[in-house]
Design a protein around this motif. Structure first.
Motif, PDB file in Angstrom:
ATOM      1  N   PRO A 132       6.890  -1.528 -12.230  1.00 18.72           N
ATOM      2  CA  PRO A 132       7.029  -0.736 -11.014  1.00 18.72           C
ATOM      3  C   PRO A 132       8.482  -0.430 -10.674  1.00 18.72           C
ATOM      4  CG  PRO A 132       5.848  -2.790 -10.568  1.00 18.72           C
ATOM      5  CD  PRO A 132       6.193  -2.791 -12.029  1.00 18.72           C
ATOM      6  N   GLU A 160      -2.433  -0.939 -11.562  1.00 19.60           N
ATOM      7  CA  GLU A 160      -1.845  -1.571 -10.375  1.00 19.60           C
ATOM      8  C   GLU A 160      -1.132  -0.551  -9.480  1.00 19.60           C
ATOM      9  OE1 GLU A 160       0.275  -5.173 -11.196  1.00 19.60           O
ATOM     10  OE2 GLU A 160       1.262  -5.200  -9.254  1.00 19.60           O
ATOM     11  N   ASN A 161      -0.443   0.423 -10.089  1.00 12.15           N
ATOM     12  CA  ASN A 161       0.276   1.445  -9.318  1.00 12.15           C
ATOM     13  C   ASN A 161       0.075   2.859  -9.853  1.00 12.15           C
ATOM     14  OD1 ASN A 161       1.907  -0.205  -7.377  1.00 12.15           O
ATOM     15  ND2 ASN A 161       2.582  -1.149  -9.306  1.00 12.15           N
ATOM     16  N   LYS A 164      -1.438   5.834  -7.930  1.00  9.78           N
ATOM     17  CA  LYS A 164      -0.985   6.082  -6.559  1.00  9.78           C
ATOM     18  C   LYS A 164      -0.212   7.400  -6.555  1.00  9.78           C
ATOM     19  CE  LYS A 164      -1.032   1.166  -5.546  1.00  9.78           C
ATOM     20  NZ  LYS A 164      -0.223  -0.072  -5.491  1.00  9.78           N
ATOM     21  N   TRP A 201      -3.640   6.548   0.830  1.00 12.24           N
ATOM     22  CA  TRP A 201      -3.020   5.326   1.358  1.00 12.24           C
ATOM     23  C   TRP A 201      -1.767   5.725   2.133  1.00 12.24           C
ATOM     24  CZ3 TRP A 201      -0.067   1.168  -1.980  1.00 12.24           C
ATOM     25  CH2 TRP A 201       0.046  -0.024  -1.252  1.00 12.24           C
ATOM     26  N   ASN A 247      -7.380   3.440   1.549  1.00 18.83           N
ATOM     27  CA  ASN A 247      -6.883   2.066   1.398  1.00 18.83           C
ATOM     28  C   ASN A 247      -6.155   1.650   2.668  1.00 18.83           C
ATOM     29  OD1 ASN A 247      -6.482  -0.158  -0.440  1.00 18.83           O
ATOM     30  ND2 ASN A 247      -4.319   0.435  -0.642  1.00 18.83           N
ATOM     31  N   GLU A 248      -6.462   0.464   3.163  1.00 22.13           N
ATOM     32  CA  GLU A 248      -5.677  -0.181   4.234  1.00 22.13           C
ATOM     33  C   GLU A 248      -5.411   0.754   5.409  1.00 22.13           C
ATOM     34  OE1 GLU A 248      -2.249  -1.837   2.232  1.00 22.13           O
ATOM     35  OE2 GLU A 248      -3.481  -3.226   1.078  1.00 22.13           O
ATOM     36  N   ASN A 289     -11.055   0.047   0.904  1.00 25.57           N
ATOM     37  CA  ASN A 289     -10.441  -1.206   0.454  1.00 25.57           C
ATOM     38  C   ASN A 289      -9.444  -1.684   1.501  1.00 25.57           C
ATOM     39  OD1 ASN A 289      -9.977  -3.054  -1.834  1.00 25.57           O
ATOM     40  ND2 ASN A 289      -7.916  -2.162  -1.902  1.00 25.57           N
ATOM     41  N   GLU A 323      -9.694  -7.344  -0.583  1.00 23.20           N
ATOM     42  CA  GLU A 323      -8.577  -7.636  -1.488  1.00 23.20           C
ATOM     43  C   GLU A 323      -8.459  -9.135  -1.775  1.00 23.20           C
ATOM     44  OE1 GLU A 323      -4.920  -5.679  -0.365  1.00 23.20           O
ATOM     45  OE2 GLU A 323      -5.962  -3.811   0.088  1.00 23.20           O
ATOM     46  N   TRP A 395      -5.369  -9.605  -8.850  1.00 26.53           N
ATOM     47  CA  TRP A 395      -4.254  -8.642  -8.831  1.00 26.53           C
ATOM     48  C   TRP A 395      -3.204  -9.076  -9.841  1.00 26.53           C
ATOM     49  CZ3 TRP A 395      -5.337  -4.124  -7.785  1.00 26.53           C
ATOM     50  CH2 TRP A 395      -4.378  -3.157  -7.452  1.00 26.53           C
ATOM     51  N   TRP A 403       3.020  -9.258  -8.824  1.00 29.84           N
ATOM     52  CA  TRP A 403       3.760  -8.547  -7.768  1.00 29.84           C
ATOM     53  C   TRP A 403       4.378  -9.515  -6.759  1.00 29.84           C
ATOM     54  CZ3 TRP A 403       2.002  -6.753  -2.523  1.00 29.84           C
ATOM     55  CH2 TRP A 403       0.977  -7.539  -2.020  1.00 29.84           C
TER      56      TRP A 403
HETATM   57  C1  XIL Z   1       1.214  -3.398  -4.875  1.00 30.54           C
HETATM   58  C2  XIL Z   1       1.664  -3.511  -6.316  1.00 30.54           C
HETATM   59  O1  XIL Z   1       1.143  -4.702  -6.844  1.00 30.54           O
HETATM   60  C3  XIL Z   1       3.171  -3.515  -6.404  1.00 30.54           C
HETATM   61  O2  XIL Z   1       3.585  -3.481  -7.762  1.00 30.54           O
HETATM   62  C4  XIL Z   1       3.732  -2.305  -5.660  1.00 30.54           C
HETATM   63  O3  XIL Z   1       5.128  -2.376  -5.657  1.00 30.54           O
HETATM   64  C5  XIL Z   1       3.205  -2.273  -4.238  1.00 30.54           C
HETATM   65  O4  XIL Z   1       1.786  -2.266  -4.255  1.00 30.54           O
HETATM   66  N1  XIL Z   1      -2.561  -3.817  -1.466  1.00 30.54           N
HETATM   67  C6  XIL Z   1      -2.885  -2.811  -2.344  1.00 30.54           C
HETATM   68  C7  XIL Z   1      -2.157  -2.677  -3.619  1.00 30.54           C
HETATM   69  O5  XIL Z   1      -3.892  -2.097  -2.096  1.00 30.54           O
HETATM   70  O6  XIL Z   1      -2.071  -1.344  -4.054  1.00 30.54           O
HETATM   71  C8  XIL Z   1      -0.781  -3.284  -3.531  1.00 30.54           C
HETATM   72  O7  XIL Z   1      -0.185  -3.233  -4.835  1.00 30.54           O
HETATM   73  C9  XIL Z   1      -0.846  -4.691  -3.004  1.00 30.54           C
HETATM   74  C10 XIL Z   1      -1.450  -4.729  -1.622  1.00 30.54           C
END
Ligand code: XIL
Length: 445
Positions: A132, A160-161, A164, A201, A247-248, A289, A323, A395, A403
């Motif tokens: 990342p 993971e990213n 996005k 997001w 998301n979130e 999520n 999560e 994760w 992360w």
């Molecule tokens: C995190 C990644 O793991 C990191 O590498 C990045 O810098 C930031 O995002 N909730 C989520 C994920 O839904 O997308 C996030 O992932 C962690 C928290």
């Protein structure tokens, strides 16, 4: 020894129709079974240590199923069976030779788990095709153990990213799928599933979106959203069948998270995102999520209200991702998770654990690995117990690629890609051992 099983209606076990067959020697049962992916055997190991039972359905490869303890209990055997008449052969792997007073292993009942509860949860993990921070090598290139550990132990991956918006639409109207494509092809080439994370997001957004030259009009931003969701989902088609659409969206107190989407479009951006996603791919499973809503709290209440509001507007939503980023001293317990999952299940939603990791700083070093294993076991057990839970995703899987940093030792494998007690806990709780291929003849003694 031969016997013929009889299909009996469900009784106290609550697992569905089954075959009654008490035998300690082996049995051939011919039974009319419903479609299922899972058999349940009622077994006892008797006084035999490490007892195992061979299970063979029709001419499928036989499975060697470990029988844990002496008392009668249930073990689950994954086995895909179409509705119809099948032959089941059950045989204890080895009978004790000299033990007249010793109870042999025995099987007393074979149940066909109803298919709704029979789908075994997949074990998934986040993976990275790129670093990342982009100043070091991708773990995929840096260490062959990264890929090997994933392939050997997981059924599914979440980029993971790479999916996005910061990475997929770095410039307005110009899409870059290369980083995500490399993970999706890796999954396809190895028979692994992919979770799509995440379409809308507040974070990891490109600067052209968050700092526009002219302020967004609601119509202009909605067009961006429509083009984005449609382009990304249609690029992957059936390669990604499950998406975190939003998301979130909520804060801990249940209020909305500020973001360009919320600020310009108001709360209706959520319904818009699901409606667009459904149009883009009517067959996709659309998830919401969030973090920190594993136990009953204002954020979880806000999620339930959101689902009800979407349903009232006729907008499709299929599941909730929990999560479960947590830490060893203060993790959500199995009953808490089951209660939350069941609330979603009662609304007809699927659930998944989507991003679990367990930080260990703050736990006495001597207890850290055990407490961490307990935290993972609690969540995996909840996912096994609640039939609506389809997948348990961590994760990341190695403390070397996490992360939250290696010092938190938050993952299932250590920095040398060796399994930690937490991996055995998850493996056991999801009954993955029952998938073990039959032991080759040469190793059976
Ligand atoms: C995190 C990644 O793991 C990191 O590498 C990045 O810098 C930031 O995002 N909730 C989520 C994920 O839904 O997308 C996030 O992932 C962690 C928290």
């Amino acid at each position: 020894m031969r016997g013929v099983g009889t299909v009996v209606p469900d009784r106290a076990s609550g697992v569905g129709a089954g075959v009654e067959l008490t035998t300690a020697r082996g049995l051939l049962a011919v039974a009319d079974a419903p479609a299922t992916r899972n058999l349940a055997l009622t077994v006892s190991a008797g006084c035999v240590r490490s007892a195992r039972v061979w299970v063979r359905v029709d001419h499928q490869r036989p499975l060697l199923v470990p029988v844990g303890s002496a008392g009668w209990h249930t073990v689950f055997v994954p086995s895909r069976i179409a509705a119809g008449v099948h032959t089941f052969r059950l045989r204890p792997a080895r009978l004790p030779r000299h033990a007249p007073a010793c109870a042999p292993p025995a099987v007393s009942r074979l149940d066909f788990m109803p298919s709704s509860s029979a789908l075994l949860p997949l074990l998934g993990t986040a993976m990275r095709s790129q670093d990342p921070s982009a100043n070091s090598l991708s773990p995929l290139t840096a260490d062959p153990r990264y890929l090997a550990t994933f392939l050997g132990n997981f059924d599914s991956l979440t980029p993971e990213n790479e999916l996005k918006m910061l990475f997929t639409e770095p410039t307005e109207g110009t899409f870059d799928f290369a980083p995500a494509d490399s993970l999706v092809s890796l999954a396809a080439a190895n028979g692994k599933q992919v979770r799509g994370h995440t379409l809308i997001w507040s974070d990891e957004l490109p600067a052209w979106l968050t700092n526009p030259l002219l302020p967004w009009s609601p119509g202009g931003l909605l067009d961006v959203m429509r083009q984005y969701i449609t382009t990304v989902m249609q690029h992957y088609g059936r390669q990604i069948d499950t998406w975190d659409v939003v998301n979130e969206a909520f804060q801990d107190d249940g209020s909305y998270t500020q973001s360009v989407w919320y600020d310009v479009l108001g709360p209706s951006y959520i319904a818009d995102a699901y409606a667009i996603a459904h149009q883009a791919d009517p067959a996709a499973k659309l998830f919401y999520n969030d973090i920190g809503a594993e136990a009953n709290n204002p954020k979880q209440q806000a999620i339930l209200s959101m689902v009800n509001a979407l349903r009232a507007q006729g907008v499709e939503i299929d599941g909730i991702g929990m999560e479960n980023h947590t830490n060893a001293p203060g993790y959500p317990t199995d009953p808490q998770l089951e209660q939350t999952m069941s609330q979603y299940a009662q609304l007809g939603l699927r659930v998944e654990i989507t991003e679990m990791d367990v930080e260990t700083q703050g736990t006495a070093p001597a207890d850290a690995l055990t407490a961490q294993a307990d935290a993972y076991r609690a969540a995996a057990t909840a996912c096994w117990d609640v039939a609506a839970c389809d997948r348990f995703t961590t994760w990341g899987f190695s403390d070397a690629v996490s992360w939250v940093g290696a010092q938190q030792a938050a993952d299932l494998f250590d920095t040398n890609f060796q399994p930690k007690p937490a991996f055995a806990a998850v493996d056991g709780a999801l009954f993955r051992g029952a998938f073990a291929p039959p032991v080759p003849a040469a190793a059976r003694h």
